[in-house]
Design a protein around this motif. Structure first.
Motif, PDB file in Angstrom:
ATOM      1  N   ILE A 138       0.843  -1.197   0.000  1.00 38.52           N
ATOM      2  CA  ILE A 138       0.000   0.000   0.000  1.00 38.52           C
ATOM      3  C   ILE A 138       0.870   1.236   0.000  1.00 38.52           C
ATOM      4  N   GLU A 139       0.304   2.270  -0.608  1.00 42.18           N
ATOM      5  CA  GLU A 139       0.963   3.571  -0.614  1.00 42.18           C
ATOM      6  C   GLU A 139      -0.070   4.600  -0.199  1.00 42.18           C
ATOM      7  N   GLY A 140       0.410   5.785   0.120  1.00 43.12           N
ATOM      8  CA  GLY A 140      -0.516   6.874   0.403  1.00 43.12           C
ATOM      9  C   GLY A 140      -0.908   6.948   1.849  1.00 43.12           C
ATOM     10  N   GLU A 141      -2.010   7.646   2.098  1.00 44.97           N
ATOM     11  CA  GLU A 141      -2.418   7.876   3.482  1.00 44.97           C
ATOM     12  C   GLU A 141      -3.927   7.926   3.569  1.00 44.97           C
ATOM     13  N   ILE A 142      -4.406   8.078   4.794  1.00 46.05           N
ATOM     14  CA  ILE A 142      -5.851   8.135   5.020  1.00 46.05           C
ATOM     15  C   ILE A 142      -6.504   9.081   4.010  1.00 46.05           C
ATOM     16  N   GLY A 143      -7.579   8.610   3.410  1.00 49.26           N
ATOM     17  CA  GLY A 143      -8.241   9.415   2.383  1.00 49.26           C
ATOM     18  C   GLY A 143      -7.820   9.040   0.978  1.00 49.26           C
ATOM     19  N   SER A 144      -6.590   8.547   0.818  1.00 45.64           N
ATOM     20  CA  SER A 144      -6.159   8.119  -0.520  1.00 45.64           C
ATOM     21  C   SER A 144      -5.039   7.090  -0.444  1.00 45.64           C
ATOM     22  N   PHE A 145      -5.446   5.884  -0.195  1.00 47.70           N
ATOM     23  CA  PHE A 145      -4.490   4.781  -0.244  1.00 47.70           C
ATOM     24  C   PHE A 145      -4.521   4.182  -1.638  1.00 47.70           C
ATOM     25  N   LYS A 146      -3.353   3.763  -2.103  1.00 47.60           N
ATOM     26  CA  LYS A 146      -3.299   2.987  -3.341  1.00 47.60           C
ATOM     27  C   LYS A 146      -2.865   1.578  -2.918  1.00 47.60           C
ATOM     28  N   VAL A 147      -3.675   0.604  -3.257  1.00 44.34           N
ATOM     29  CA  VAL A 147      -3.439  -0.760  -2.783  1.00 44.34           C
ATOM     30  C   VAL A 147      -3.123  -1.680  -3.952  1.00 44.34           C
ATOM     31  N   LYS A 148      -2.092  -2.494  -3.778  1.00 41.47           N
ATOM     32  CA  LYS A 148      -1.787  -3.513  -4.782  1.00 41.47           C
ATOM     33  C   LYS A 148      -2.257  -4.860  -4.240  1.00 41.47           C
ATOM     34  N   ILE A 149      -2.975  -5.586  -5.077  1.00 44.80           N
ATOM     35  CA  ILE A 149      -3.526  -6.875  -4.660  1.00 44.80           C
ATOM     36  C   ILE A 149      -3.078  -7.942  -5.654  1.00 44.80           C
ATOM     37  N   ARG A 150      -2.572  -9.032  -5.095  1.00 46.69           N
ATOM     38  CA  ARG A 150      -2.136 -10.126  -5.957  1.00 46.69           C
ATOM     39  C   ARG A 150      -3.240 -11.163  -6.017  1.00 46.69           C
ATOM     40  N   ARG A 151      -3.690 -11.444  -7.225  1.00 46.32           N
ATOM     41  CA  ARG A 151      -4.745 -12.447  -7.407  1.00 46.32           C
ATOM     42  C   ARG A 151      -4.126 -13.725  -7.925  1.00 46.32           C
TER      43      ARG A 151
END
Lengths: 430, 568, 252
Positions: A83-96
């Motif tokens: 994850i990057e960013g902070e409260i209000g705007s996190f960018k999340v990477k998810i591995r499927r």
């Protein structure tokens, strides 16, 4: 404009409740689940205390509501990797991870499972049942989409040949997806402790020493034995003892805490045993009976009065296996005596511990864990917020709690996330 | 109904799942001979995109106004087929599902002919029901975008503040002059031992300062009307009547300490309750001058003595007070006579061990031999039967502290009647579902949290406060509530207003009201969940349970039982 | 269904028993193909009138499946179902039909195997009882009695009477309740049989002879039926009145 979306990690009751509340309030939710199906530990239970409600009966509609909700995107076989960013705007990477089945095409008919020649122990059934290499973990799995167990698959091609919907995809690859969210809720639940290391109980060495979760699968009508509690030698049980606090309230391995649910869990299993086998004798060996919740004392009273469940105060020092595979439990009821109890099955109420992988996830999220690896709170008495702003925590992974408490906790974190998404409360002092 | 019925039937092979057992072509042929059926076809997979397309095109081509799909189970696939009908311009409730897989081909795998017969019967029944289907609509109703929270203890304050932070106006109603509830009476909190007053002060400040929280102190509820989204709450605030419109209501009225009159020589001076002790400690009397021996008795009045339940928090509360006394004055002997010790969860076990280390002595008695307090010539002796030693131990005491359970407030019953929400056998408010809906009432739009629902500690009360806030925010954020389309309705011409329906409805969805014609039952659509129990209970059979009407069910069973081959 | 085979109609609640039946399918537990299942949202929906109508139309067995006590999706629907089915059984008995032909079972969504087992067992029982036999008039009387408000009140109020007491605060014992139910059901059933007989004008004596009832019992019912304006005096024959059922507007 901040992202009007929330990430929920973990599709057990707590995570589903959080996701559902948020979705109902009009907020987009991405629900990430590590296994093939949402439902979590509750789906593994036969009944629930103190009402003896059938677990899957009441859970399955909730699972469907969650999965079908227009505002919820369920990603199974998926894990958060960054994850990057902070409260209000996190960018999340998810591995499927690949399912090797086209999710849009599979209609859950199970033709693939019936032709697959592989036999693999089913983890959902606590390894007590063999499933095929093309499988769903349990009949009410949501989504009802099969998956191939590629580690065990020998690519014989039979499943592909019989699949009328042309849904088998041997060449699926893992993929990384990204989501932008305002807040994150962690609800990754617990694992039962493997009691093999606690040698006094003989788990793993003695045939008829099992764990409470294994027992749960045995007594479940849809379980591996069709609801019959049978020993390894095929005999049905007549005398059965539950041993409480196995690995809990125990300073060995740094686990002094009480898991909060096992006394009632054992009481329930003893009651169910008596319902299946009215002639059976049932014993619960315990230290303190933790019957503090709503209706719990009444439930214990019923177990004692109506079901003749015998509660014995005393923690076993040792268990020995006899030649006929019965078990002798040695315990001390008072300061000057040691007593022996012979039974044909022992069920260990093992400690419930933070899930495997919790440390790695905490590191990815940048949140702290406490000394027992539960998620640490920012403020005492406010059980919703982790040490990182915008990341909330629900359910057992914050501290031991039972199902209704997990559900309330799931809703509680939903309101915290709503404060962020609807109210825009980025200032944590607001 | 004047329009001509045009029913289309779609029969699914489900690969070989159905087709391998049931003779699907024969069922299709049979279906096409049934009354009102203008089109019948089979699909390899009706749920595939091909299958769905073919439903849509058949609706257009044959001007179908009813659709029957015979395939798997409505529990998984009904939403999909309903949506497909809707996409083709047909009301989604003009669809009927026939289960010929899970309840036919899969369970009669070795009786091919009989399975096919059964499939034909089931399709015939489905067509008969389809002929009687009516279009239905989900009702929606606007929501007043504000909340009422009753009770400004810790859970009510938490709920109110969270709803306010979620962006909605909140009326926080408190019968006392100040917020804080039971926390006001506490000295320190376990397990952190921070001062309750300081803890409370911060939270009261946050509530007071929030622009969207409107406080109503010294206020009591006089009446409640309406339903989810449109409640009206009448208040008596400092003697003046006030009316508040609100979309949702949260019950956070808390609990009170049981008064142990007549038990254990309770006198409020030498034999007191834990709360009375806290107040003593709070006044700065933590050294308890002149006192040498303190004995605490757990489960006083609880777990079968007066009330049946375990009050959850008394063990930890006693341990905290014992530890505080011991630490303030190590010369005082502090005993806790207990049965089971509820040091549950992550932190309490360690706190309990700390108390032991501090020198608090624990004695366990069996529940059937509770301690006795003996008072003679101004002296107190607590006689405790020690379970492990199997003998009586008399403890001299200068102060006896009774750990009594939390019990429901006496005015809860009145409130429960006004809100039409139930109390349980233990007199605490009774939630919609013990397992799955801990902070909901069965009645939509009313929620509960905190000790009004049952004894719980501060952390759990806060958790429930937030939880109730989440549940309550949902309709506020949506702005509307929608009902099930499948609900019941009352034929006022037949209804006699007896109220049986009202008594069986768990949701308060049917109520008897005064009309020009006299008393009549009325269904509030947004509250109804569609179980139909009112219909089967109605003494005049005046209630119609839509989508499962008497006519439809009777058509299904009669059609199933008619044995004559239908003449084409 | 083919002639000769026993016919069973099942009403299953959506949340538990219907799901259990689905699970039986998913797990491929086999059972006899005699049942035709009708889905309802709650077992509490099943009206005794519909149950009796199902028998009237020739079902050899009727199966109602609901959630286990405490599991009802709608809280108490299954409880009310139980009371209604007890009422229907009493009426079946009056109509001379084995009450075992009507069966209520709680089957949860996880009890697929049990559902199949119950189906096998119930089908076997019905086969042993054989095809259903009854006088059409008698079953019709039972149907109408089930639609009557008196029995409907009792079926629903039973719990209240047993637990909270009636308007005078009198709490009924189980035994008293059973007696009350037996009496009321018989009364209603007799009254409805008389009503059916009065499609053609008859005197008290004639009815008493036809139904094998005491004339004073018949007379009491006649008075009652008149009070509710369900019948009227047709004519006075030799000082003896004959009665006839009023034709309902619109009729059947």
């Amino acid at each position: 404009m901040k992202d009007r979306a929330v990430l929920v990690i973990g599709g057990g009751v707590a995570g589903m409740q959080a996701a559902f509340d948020l979705a109902e309030a009009g907020i987009k939710v991405c629900l990430v689940e590590r296994t093939l199906s949402i439902g979590g530990r509750m789906a593994q239970l036969d009944k629930t205390f103190p009402t003896n409600d059938c677990a899957i009966c009441i859970l399955a509609p909730k699972m469907m509501d969650c999965y079908r909700h227009e505002n919820i995107e369920v990603l199974t076989l998926s894990e958060v990797t960054a994850i990057e960013g902070e409260i209000g705007s996190f960018k999340v990477k998810i591995r499927r991870k690949p399912r090797f089945v086209d999710e849009a095409k599979c209609n859950g008919c199970g033709d693939c499972a019936r032709v697959c020649p592989m036999g693999i122990l089913n983890k959902f059934d606590m390894d007590l049942r063999v499933r095929s290499g093309a499988y769903i973990p349990f009949m009410q799995a949501v989504p009802l989409i099969y998956a191939l167990d590629r580690d065990k698959c020998m690519r014989c091609g039979l499943c592909e040949a019989v699949c009328g919907k042309d849904a088998i995809r041997y060449d699926q690859k893992p993929e990384i997806v990204e989501r932008n969210v305002s807040a994150i809720i962690v609800a990754i639940g617990f694992d039962p402790l493997d009691p093999s290391g606690l040698t006094e109980y003989g788990y793993g060495r003695y045939d008829n020493v099992i764990t409470a979760l294994e027992f749960e699968r045995l007594i479940c009508a849809a379980g591996p034995t069709g609801g019959h509690v049978i020993r390894k030698d095929g005999k049905e049980v007549k005398r059965i003892a539950w041993i409480q606090c196995v690995g809990a309230r125990d300073t060995r391995d740094n686990r002094p805490y009480c898991c909060s649910v096992c006394c009632m869990h054992a009481t329930k299993e003893a009651i169910l045993t008596k319902e299946h086998y009215p002639e059976a004798a049932t014993f619960v060996l315990y230290t303190d009976l933790r019957c503090f919740g709503k209706g719990f004392q009444e439930y214990v009273n019923r177990a004692e009065d109506d079901y003749e469940v015998k509660y014995i105060r005393g923690k076993p020092g040792e268990i020995r296996e006899k030649e006929n595979k019965n078990l002798e439990i040695f315990y001390s009821p008072s300061s000057d005596r040691v007593e022996k109890l012979e039974v044909d099955m022992v069920v260990l109420s093992t400690a419930l511990i933070p899930s495997e992988g919790v440390e790695a996830l905490a590191e990815i999220l940048g949140t702290e864990l406490d000394k027992y690896k539960f998620f640490k709170l920012k403020d005492s008495y406010n059980p919703t917020e982790t040490t990182r702003a915008g990341i909330f925590v629900a359910g057992y992974c914050q501290a031991p709690r039972d199902i209704p408490e997990c559900i309330a906790h799931g809703s509680a974190t939903a309101s915290r996330a709503m404060e962020v998404v609807l109210g825009g409360s980025y200032d944590r002092r607001a | 109904m004047t329009e001509e019925l045009r029913i289309g039937v779609f029969i699914c092979h489900c690969g070989i799942n159905i087709g391998g057992v049931v003779d699907v072509p024969a069922v299709v042929e049979y279906a096409s001979t049934l009354e009102n059926v203008v089109h019948a076809e089979r699909n390899l997979y009706t749920c595939s995109s091909d299958g769905l397309e073919s439903i849509k095109s058949a609706i257009n081509e044959y001007e179908l106004n009813r659709v029957v799909v015979a395939s798997c189970t409505p529990r998984t696939h009904e939403p999909l087929f309903r949506a497909t009908c809707e996409e083709a311009g047909l009301n989604r409730y003009l669809f009927e599902f026939v289960n010929i897989r899970d309840q036919c081909s899969w369970v009669h795998m070795h009786e091919l002919e009989k399975a096919t017969e059964k499939a034909k019967d089931l399709v015939r029944m489905g067509v008969a029901k389809a002929a009687l289907l009516e279009p239905l609509e989900e009702l929606t109703s606007e929501v007043t975008p504000s909340a009422v929270v009753i009770g400004a203890g810790i859970s009510g304050m938490t709920a109110a503040l969270s709803i306010a932070k979620n962006g909605f106006h909140v009326h926080l109603i408190e019968k006392k002059r100040e917020m804080g509830g039971m926390l006001r009476r506490l000295y320190k909190l376990y397990p952190t031992e921070e001062l309750a007053a300081e803890f409370l002060e911060q939270r009261i400040k946050a509530v007071e300062e929030h622009e969207r929280v409107e406080l109503h102190l010294s206020a009591s509820i006089k009446a409640v009307e309406g339903y989810v989204g449109k409640f009206k709450v009448i208040l008596d605030e400092n003697g003046a009547e006030k009316s508040i419109d609100t979309g949702v209501i949260i019950v956070a009225t808390g609990a009170k300490e049981f008064e142990p009159e007549g038990l254990y020589e309770y006198d409020g001076e030498k034999v007191i309750t834990q709360l009375q002790l806290e107040e003593k400690l709070k006044r700065g009397d933590s050294k308890l001058d002149g006192i040498e021996n303190v004995v605490m008795i757990q489960c006083a009045g609880a777990r079968g003595e007066v009330v049946g339940y375990c009050s959850k928090i008394c063990c930890m509360n006693a341990i905290k007070n014992a530890k505080l006394i011991k630490e303030a004055n190590p010369d005082i002997n502090v005993f806790i006579a207990h049965n089971e010790l509820q040091a549950y969860g992550e932190e309490y076990e360690l706190y309990y061990r700390d108390a032991k280390k501090a020198g608090v002595r624990f004695l366990r008695f069996p529940l059937e031999r509770r301690p006795k307090v003996i008072k003679s010539e101004g002296k107190l002796v607590v006689d405790v039967f020690h379970e492990r030693l199997q003998m009586n131990i008399p403890l001299e005491a200068d102060l006896v502290v009774l750990s009594v359970p939390l019990v429901q407030n006496p005015d809860a019953e009145k409130l429960s009647k006004m809100l039409k929400v139930p109390l349980g056998q233990d007199k605490f408010f009774f939630e919609a579902h013990v397992k799955l809906r801990p902070v909901d009432f069965a009645t939509d739009g009313i929620f509960l949290c905190g000790t009004a629902q049952g004894p719980k500690d501060i952390e759990e009360s806060i958790s429930q406060g937030y939880a109730a806030a989440s549940r309550a925010t949902i309709p506020l954020a949506k702005g509307y509530v929608s009902s099930e389309a499948i609900i019941s309705s009352v034929d006022e011409a037949i209804c006699v207003g007896c109220g049986i329906c009202e008594s069986v409805c768990p949701y308060g969805a049917v109520e008897v009201v005064e009309t020009e014609e006299g008393r009549r039952a009325k269904v509030t659509g947004v509250k109804c969940k569609g179980c139909g129990t009112c219909g089967s209970s109605c003494i005049k059979r005046a209630i119609k349970m839509h989508h499962f009407t008497d006519e439809q069910l009777i058509a299904q069973e009669r059609t199933a039982l008619v044995t004559e081959e239908v003449v084409s | 269904m083919k002639e000769g085979e026993v016919k069973i109609i099942g009403f299953l609640c959506n949340w538990c028993c219907y799901a259990g039946a689905d699970l039986a399918g998913v797990s491929r537990f086999q059972y006899p193909p005699n049942i035709r299942i009708i889905r309802v949202m709650c077992s509490g929906r099943v009206d005794p009138v519909i149950i009796l109508d199902t028998f009237l139309w020739g079902a050899d067995g009727v199966f109602i499946g609901g959630c286990h006590p405490g599991d009802c999706h709608y809280m108490q629907g299954n409880y009310y179902a139980e009371k209604k089915i007890e009422m229907a059984k009493r009426l079946l008995k009056e109509a001379g039909v084995e009450p075992e032909r009507l069966r209520l079972e709680w089957v949860s969504a996880s009890e697929g195997e049990r559902f199949a087992g119950v189906m096998r067992e119930f089908t076997e029982e019905i086969k042993e009882l054989g095809k259903i036999k009854f006088e059409k008039d008698e079953m019709e009387a039972a149907c109408i009695a089930a639609a009557d408000y008196r029995l409907r009140i009792l079926a629903t109020k039973e719990k209240e009477l047993l637990e909270e007491g009636n308007k005078y605060g009198e709490v009924f014992t189980r035994h008293e309740m059973n007696r009350l139910l037996d009496d009321m059901v018989r009364e209603e059933y007799e009254a409805k049989k008389i009503l059916l007989k009065l499609k053609k004008p008859k005197s008290v004596k004639e009815i008493a002879a036809e139904l094998n009832l005491k004339p004073n019992v018949v007379f009491r019912h006649i008075m009652d039926l008149r009070r509710y304006e369900l019948i009227e005096v047709h004519e006075i024959r030799d000082n003896t009145p004959t009665y006839v059922a009023k034709v309902e507007e619109g009729g059947e």
